[in-house]
Design a protein around this motif. Structure first.
Motif, short mmCIF file in Angstrom:
data_model
loop_
_atom_site.label_atom_id
_atom_site.label_comp_id
_atom_site.label_asym_id
_atom_site.label_seq_id
_atom_site.Cartn_x
_atom_site.Cartn_y
_atom_site.Cartn_z
N GLU A 33 59.41 53.60 44.45
CA GLU A 33 58.06 53.39 43.94
C GLU A 33 58.02 52.14 43.05
N ALA A 34 59.05 51.93 42.26
CA ALA A 34 59.09 50.75 41.38
C ALA A 34 59.12 49.46 42.19
N LEU A 35 59.88 49.46 43.29
CA LEU A 35 59.96 48.25 44.12
C LEU A 35 58.66 47.99 44.86
N LEU A 36 57.98 49.06 45.29
CA LEU A 36 56.69 48.87 45.95
C LEU A 36 55.67 48.29 44.97
N ILE A 37 55.66 48.80 43.75
CA ILE A 37 54.75 48.28 42.73
C ILE A 37 55.05 46.80 42.47
N ALA A 38 56.35 46.47 42.38
CA ALA A 38 56.75 45.09 42.15
C ALA A 38 56.34 44.20 43.31
N LYS A 39 56.49 44.69 44.54
CA LYS A 39 56.10 43.92 45.72
C LYS A 39 54.59 43.67 45.72
N MET A 40 53.83 44.70 45.42
CA MET A 40 52.37 44.55 45.42
C MET A 40 51.92 43.57 44.34
N LYS A 41 52.60 43.60 43.21
CA LYS A 41 52.28 42.66 42.15
C LYS A 41 52.63 41.24 42.58
N ALA A 42 53.81 41.06 43.15
CA ALA A 42 54.25 39.73 43.57
C ALA A 42 53.35 39.15 44.66
N ASP A 43 52.90 40.01 45.56
CA ASP A 43 52.06 39.56 46.68
C ASP A 43 50.58 39.55 46.34
N LYS A 44 50.26 39.88 45.07
CA LYS A 44 48.88 39.88 44.58
C LYS A 44 47.98 40.80 45.42
N THR A 176 55.82 29.07 51.79
CA THR A 176 54.97 30.15 52.28
C THR A 176 54.46 30.95 51.08
N TRP A 177 53.55 31.88 51.35
CA TRP A 177 52.84 32.61 50.29
C TRP A 177 53.78 33.16 49.21
N GLN A 178 54.80 33.90 49.61
CA GLN A 178 55.66 34.58 48.64
C GLN A 178 56.49 33.62 47.80
N ASN A 179 56.65 32.39 48.28
CA ASN A 179 57.41 31.38 47.55
C ASN A 179 56.50 30.32 46.92
N SER A 180 55.20 30.50 47.00
CA SER A 180 54.27 29.46 46.59
C SER A 180 54.07 29.41 45.09
N LYS A 181 53.60 28.29 44.60
CA LYS A 181 53.43 28.13 43.16
C LYS A 181 52.35 29.05 42.61
N HIS A 182 51.30 29.34 43.39
CA HIS A 182 50.23 30.18 42.86
C HIS A 182 50.70 31.62 42.66
N VAL A 183 51.70 32.06 43.44
CA VAL A 183 52.30 33.37 43.22
C VAL A 183 53.29 33.30 42.06
N LEU A 184 54.13 32.29 42.05
CA LEU A 184 55.18 32.18 41.03
C LEU A 184 54.61 31.95 39.64
N LYS A 185 53.48 31.26 39.55
CA LYS A 185 52.87 31.03 38.24
C LYS A 185 52.64 32.34 37.49
N ALA A 186 52.23 33.36 38.23
CA ALA A 186 51.92 34.64 37.60
C ALA A 186 53.15 35.52 37.41
N MET A 187 54.29 35.07 37.96
CA MET A 187 55.48 35.92 37.96
C MET A 187 56.68 35.27 37.29
N LEU A 188 56.47 34.17 36.59
CA LEU A 188 57.60 33.42 36.06
C LEU A 188 58.41 34.23 35.05
N GLN A 189 57.77 35.18 34.38
CA GLN A 189 58.51 36.00 33.41
C GLN A 189 59.56 36.86 34.09
N ASP A 190 59.43 37.06 35.41
CA ASP A 190 60.40 37.86 36.16
C ASP A 190 61.42 37.00 36.89
N HIS A 191 61.36 35.69 36.70
CA HIS A 191 62.22 34.77 37.43
C HIS A 191 63.06 33.92 36.47
N ILE A 192 64.07 33.29 37.04
CA ILE A 192 64.90 32.33 36.33
C ILE A 192 64.60 30.95 36.93
N ALA A 193 64.30 29.98 36.08
CA ALA A 193 64.06 28.61 36.55
C ALA A 193 65.06 27.69 35.87
#
Length: 280
Positions: A33-44, A176-193
């Protein structure tokens, strides 16, 4: 069979059907359930424009749709289409889209984009009948990173923010969508740059999801290529997160990028088609 949007659906109900639909997929996978929620958040994902088919109030098929404005166009992303095994062969994907397309058109959506495994001939035929057209071929990689030549003169620093405008000049391909900047902008707190610096100049960068161990973006300034910068960035990640990494949806047309991932020791485990349906 009733078709309606998924607005208000319980996550547990959606998870059960999601896992049933993908249990025998070309690349089988199961989510918590946690991974599905995370996926839905990442995919907006927006459940008000996502749709499901219900048999006696039981969800048996779904299309999850994400939404964003991309290059001033209103775009929807198909974050997952699934039909439980016992209900396949009834044209449910087409029925779902016949229901939702007028809704999307009314909302002013310009296009829908999706990825589908190239061996999934039945799904490709179904999407083609709906009106989707193949736009490009994509490659997905995973594997254990082999140590390549690294550049000892490059300094690696964690990026506190992403200066997108100059970094886009490093790109050879549009993510592509999942790697795009408009998705990553909202998810940077979950990523390492990480950024690669030659003296004070930023010459390359990598964005990485430590939860999925997936490289989301990697690029090097065109004037600093073939200097081991990209390899140095990946090697820096492996110090903390291990050698097993993945990257999805690399444009197959760009041979240099694909050769780089092959040289790292990654294996091509699946290929996909990116398909688009223009609505308005």
């Amino acid at each position: 069979m009733e078709v309606k949007t998924l607005e208000g659906i319980e996550t547990k109900q959606l998870l059960e059907v999601f896992n049933a639909a993908f249990s025998d997929y070309f690349v089988p996978f199961q989510l918590t359930e946690a991974l599905l929620i995370a996926k839905m958040k990442a995919d907006k994902v927006d459940l008000s424009i996502s749709v499901g088919a219900f048999d006696n109030n039981t969800l048996v098929a779904f299309v999850l749709h994400g939404f964003d404005v991309v290059d001033r166009k209103m775009q929807v992303y198909n974050a997952g289409t699934g039909v439980v095994p016992e209900k396949r062969g009834n044209g449910l994907t087409q029925k779902l889209y016949r229901f939702v397309l007028p809704l999307l058109e009314h909302k002013g959506i310009d296009s829908i984009v999706l990825e589908v495994i190239d061996k999934n001939v039945q799904a490709i035929k179904s999407y083609s009948k709906i009106g989707f057209v193949a736009r490009r071929k994509l490659v997905c990689y995973k594997g254990d990173h082999r140590i390549q030549k690294t550049n000892q003169d490059i300094q690696i620093k964690e990026l506190q923010y992403i200066p997108w405008a100059p970094l886009e000049s490093f790109w050879d391909l549009q993510p592509t969508w999942q790697n795009s900047k408009h998705v990553l902008k909202a998810m940077l707190q979950d990523h390492i740059a990480l950024g690669a610096y030659s003296k004070a100049q930023l010459t390359g960068y990598i964005i990485f999801n430590p939860l999925t161990k997936r490289i989301q973006q990697i690029a090097v300034d065109k004037d600093f290529r073939r200097m081991g910068i990209a390899s140095t960035l990946v090697a820096e990640l492996t110090k903390k997160y291990g050698k097993t990494l993945s990257v999805i949806n690399v444009d197959k047309a760009f041979k240099g990028t694909n050769q780089f991932f092959n040289a790292l020791g990654f294996k091509n485990y699946v290929e996909q088609l990116e398909m688009v349906l223009n609505i308005n």
